[in-house]
Design an enzyme around this catalytic site. Structure first.
Site, short mmCIF file in Angstrom:
data_model
loop_
_atom_site.label_atom_id
_atom_site.label_comp_id
_atom_site.label_asym_id
_atom_site.label_seq_id
_atom_site.Cartn_x
_atom_site.Cartn_y
_atom_site.Cartn_z
CG HIS A 76 32.17 46.86 39.94
ND1 HIS A 76 32.90 47.19 38.98
CD2 HIS A 76 32.38 45.43 39.94
CE1 HIS A 76 33.70 46.35 38.36
NE2 HIS A 76 33.22 45.09 39.20
CG ASP A 77 27.20 47.00 42.70
OD1 ASP A 77 26.77 45.86 43.10
OD2 ASP A 77 27.12 47.37 41.76
#
Ligand code: RIB
Ligand code: CA
Length: 313
Positions: A243-244
């Site tokens: 995700h990040d």
């Protein structure tokens, strides 16, 4: 072109850790002014410890790390040990940090730094709940002038939610904060689950991290080996969604991503859909566009960039 000045606001979390490593490995693209920590995946005491563990893992003890808000603006803290493990960095065995936390509160650091910065000269990169960012904007609305862009991981539309049927974790933990940020008028790029669920650490990609034969490569392989369990079980995914790191990769090579400028608003009243990012992807309202909502990624290009940059550490 000079490197983009950024502040990473984070709740490490294995995927936050990879995003931080990618940023630290890319000095020609990114100048990390500081890292501000927030309660999210695990409590603040652990997120602010984990951020320092990651910096020291790659020999960067001079990065300034600040502890921020330890709970959301108006709700009880919800954490995600079921995904990230008790420490938030389960997987590798890493030594406790020796570098100190900065004395200043993260929100004071954000305000002081942005008040001293030139107009539109700093990019904010929130990777967790938006509590620190919203608190700073509320206490010092003038700081918005110094922010070039907010590039954040959060939300979901086609993918629905990952903590409730309709909400993604970062937004769900502090929907009031997210509402403040999305109504701030600052240019926002959103990396929602719709794109991050296409950035999966498949076995060959994990093997490429491990094959680097470095402390960073091995740690990333072990982190993603651990935190893939949740998504494999829930979604039948082929591996952990990074995700990040999509936030950091966007700063380095935005051409890896595709999205649409649309209106995104946050559910802050109904408990049924609390924290939902109501994304007007099809333009069915006359609500003004306030975000670049990313839906697609060149996943092979993303992992090639990530692996090449991790090899530098
Ligand atoms: O929903 C995924 C997001 O929540 C990621 O930022 C992960 O680190 C957690 O903070
Ligand atoms: Ca995070």
């Amino acid at each position: 072109m000079s490197p983009r000045k950024i502040i990473i606001d984070t709740d490490p979390g294995q995927d936050d850790a990879v995003a931080i490593l990618l940023a630290l490995a890319s000095p020609e693209d990114i100048e990390v002014l500081g890292i501000t920590c927030v309660a999210g995946n695990v409590p603040l005491s652990l997120t602010s410890k984990n951020a320092r563990i990651i910096c020291e893992l790659v020999g960067k003890p001079d990065v300034k790390v600040y502890a921020g808000c330890d709970r959301p603006l108006g709700r009880e803290l919800v954490t995600a040990e079921h995904v990230h493990g008790e420490t938030g960095l389960n997987g590798p065995v890493l030594p406790d940090p020796t570098m100190p936390l900065q004395d200043m509160h993260a929100v004071d650091y954000l305000i002081e730094t942005l008040r001293a910065a030139a107009p539109k000269s700093v990019t904010l990169c929130p990777l967790g709940p938006l509590t620190n960012i919203a608190t700073a904007l509320t206490r010092a609305p003038d700081i918005a002038a110094a922010v070039d862009e907010i590039v954040l991981m959060g939300g979901g539309y086609f993918e629905g939610g990952n903590i409730t049927p309709t909400a993604e974790f970062n937004i769900y933990v502090d929907p009031q904060a997210a509402d403040i940020v999305f109504k701030s008028g600052i240019s926002i790029v959103v990396m929602p689950l719709d794109v991050t669920h296409k950035a999966l650490v498949t076995s060959p990609r994990n093997a490429a991290f491990r094959a680097l034969g470095t402390a960073a490569g091995t740690a990333v392989a072990e982190m993603t080996d651990f935190f893939e369990r949740f998504d494999k079980e829930k979604y039948g995914s082929e591996g952990a969604p990074l995700h990040d790191p999509c936030v950091t990769a966007y700063l380095i090579d935005p051409a890896l991503f595709k999205g649409r400028h649309i209106n995104v608003e946050i559910e802050t009243t109904s408990e049924l859909t609390m924290g939902m990012t109501v994304a007007d992807w099809w333009g069915v309202t006359d609500r003004p566009a306030n975000a670049l909502f990313i839906k697609d990624i060149d996943a092979d290009g993303f992992f090639a960039l990530l692996t090449e940059r991790l090899a530098r550490l």
